[in-house]
Design an enzyme around this catalytic site. Structure first.
Site, PDB file in Angstrom:
ATOM      1  N   LEU A   1      70.640  41.019 -49.874  1.00 43.78           N
ATOM      2  CA  LEU A   1      70.571  40.143 -48.700  1.00 43.78           C
ATOM      3  C   LEU A   1      69.692  40.727 -47.593  1.00 43.78           C
ATOM      4  O   LEU A   1      69.272  40.003 -46.700  1.00 43.78           O
ATOM      5  CB  LEU A   1      71.974  39.884 -48.134  1.00 43.78           C
TER       6      LEU A   1
ATOM      7  N   THR B   1      60.808  44.471 -42.003  1.00 42.14           N
ATOM      8  CA  THR B   1      60.533  43.738 -40.773  1.00 42.14           C
ATOM      9  C   THR B   1      59.320  44.290 -40.037  1.00 42.14           C
ATOM     10  O   THR B   1      58.477  43.531 -39.554  1.00 42.14           O
ATOM     11  CB  THR B   1      61.756  43.796 -39.832  1.00 42.14           C
TER      12      THR B   1
ATOM     13  N   ASP C   1      69.421  28.956 -32.918  1.00 43.37           N
ATOM     14  CA  ASP C   1      68.798  29.734 -33.978  1.00 43.37           C
ATOM     15  C   ASP C   1      67.346  29.273 -34.098  1.00 43.37           C
ATOM     16  O   ASP C   1      66.846  28.509 -33.256  1.00 43.37           O
ATOM     17  CB  ASP C   1      69.566  29.591 -35.297  1.00 43.37           C
TER      18      ASP C   1
ATOM     19  N   TYR D   1      73.831  34.991 -30.126  1.00 42.22           N
ATOM     20  CA  TYR D   1      73.747  33.841 -31.024  1.00 42.22           C
ATOM     21  C   TYR D   1      75.032  33.669 -31.833  1.00 42.22           C
ATOM     22  O   TYR D   1      75.606  32.577 -31.900  1.00 42.22           O
ATOM     23  CB  TYR D   1      72.553  33.949 -31.982  1.00 42.22           C
TER      24      TYR D   1
ATOM     25  N   GLU E   1      77.566  32.895 -40.649  1.00 39.35           N
ATOM     26  CA  GLU E   1      76.547  33.078 -39.611  1.00 39.35           C
ATOM     27  C   GLU E   1      75.907  34.460 -39.692  1.00 39.35           C
ATOM     28  O   GLU E   1      74.704  34.608 -39.483  1.00 39.35           O
ATOM     29  CB  GLU E   1      77.146  32.837 -38.226  1.00 39.35           C
TER      30      GLU E   1
END
Length: 367
Positions: free
Chosen positions: A101, A313, A159, A141, A58
């Site tokens: 990642l 981002t 999600d 989450y 996750e």
């Protein structure tokens, strides 16, 4: 199949109990085979998910695709098969294994959480959503996902895929992010008490494979009879998203210093952009400013024809690359950079984040 659901739910279509029953029936036949998942058949046979593998997957899957994560997950769990093993790993090794990642704060939180579970909880993850929230790096989450999937607690797991499915199922036309409380409320309403972990994963699978962002396959969807957006012909338009803001464009320079077949690498500060990662020296670019273009040591530098483009981002970066072309640099000057020498032929093993891996690949073409 009989699925127990809550008595105080708001009905849609033929009822939210029917939603859970239809979805779980579909999941039993079509669940994706994922390396961190226990299949529905195996769960019925009594095999329980490993909370460590659920948690690790996750965390890795946040802001990333299953295809991108699978190889990383298998390498991680081969190298660190338990939370105790990960807790004892040096941070630089974990960061290097994470390279590529993205969102590197997740890797630092991964280590902190593994150590907290090992030291404070005897190597056992708390079995409730509330207990999981106290662990480092675990937000709402992840706590809900681990609680539902690993411990079968009926937590509302939302999600991006689930958000899309629920927005369409209930025809929620409020724009994101304002719609999220309503989406979460409806997710809680349709989450059954029995098999909540399988239900959460079924919702994720549905969003990833059928109820997709574009061209949803409504004719194949087990929830189509219950879906308000499908009935109204507006499924593809939901959820409503606000207009994207243009990202600021930043510029910077990375510096390639090679001597005797080795390149100088530095370790970035522990906090901030790409924190704690090995990297090439740079000129101090950041989300809020351009780099200075000033090299880390004086000398003869060649700015090569070409640059590396990378999207973060909150901003986009164009990173120029300068190669040192002068004589051997004074040892004291190198020591002041607190760097290490790394064999160029083994640069792929340095665990550079994607941005600097691209820059290194470009530099090798010109060295």
């Amino acid at each position: 199949m009989s699925v127990e659901c809550r008595d105080d739910i708001v009905e849609t279509g033929t009822g939210t109990g029917a939603v859970a029953e239809a979805l779980l029936g579909h999941y039993d036949m079509h669940a994706r085979d994922l390396p961190w998942r226990v299949s529905p058949a195996a769960r019925r046979a009594g095999l329980k998910p490993d909370p460590y593998r659920v948690w690790l997957s996750e965390v890795m899957l946040q802001q990333t695709t299953v295809a991108a994560v699978t190889g990383y997950f298998e390498r991680f769990t081969t190298r660190w098969p338990t939370v105790e093993a990960l807790a004892t790993a040096p941070q630089e090794d974990v960061l290097a294994a994470w390279a590529g990642l993205g969102y590197y704060a997740r890797a630092r939180n991964l280590i902190a959480c593994a150590r907290a579970v090992t030291v404070d909880h005897g190597g056992r993850f708390p079995g409730t959503e509330a207990g999981l929230r106290f662990l480092p790096g675990i937000g709402d989450y992840t706590a809900a996902a681990v609680a539902a999937i690993a411990f079968d607690e009926p937590a509302a797991v939302v999600d991006a895929n689930v958000e899309r499915v629920v927005a369409r199922l209930f025809a929620i036309t409020t724009s994101l992010p304002a719609a999220r409380p309503e989406i979460r409320k409806h997710t809680a309403e349709i989450t059954p008490r029995e098999r909540p972990g399988d239900f959460a994963q079924a919702m994720m699978d549905l969003g990833a494979t059928i109820c997709t962002v574009r061209n949803p396959s409504c004719l194949l969807c087990p929830l189509a009879p219950h879906c308000a957006a499908h009935a109204q012909g507006i499924a593809e338009s939901l959820p409503v998203k606000p207009p994207k803001k243009a990202k600021p464009q930043r510029t910077g320079t990375a510096f390639w210093i090679e001597q005797d077949g080795q390149v100088l690498l530095v370790q970035r500060p522990g906090k901030g952009m790409l924190g704690g990662m090995r990297a090439l020296p740079d000129d101090g670019w950041a989300a809020g400013r351009n780099g200075t273009a000033q090299p880390p040591v004086p000398g003869q530098w060649q700015v090569i024809d070409g640059a590396v483009a990378h999207v973060f981002t909150h901003f986009s970066l164009e990173l120029a690359l300068a190669l040192y072309r002068g004589p051997q640099i004074d040892k004291v000057a190198i020591e002041n950079l607190n760097g290490i020498w790394w064999p160029v032929e083994h640069i792929a093993e340095a665990g550079l984040p994607t941005l600097f891996a691209k820059a290194a690949a470009l530099a090798i073409q010109y060295r």
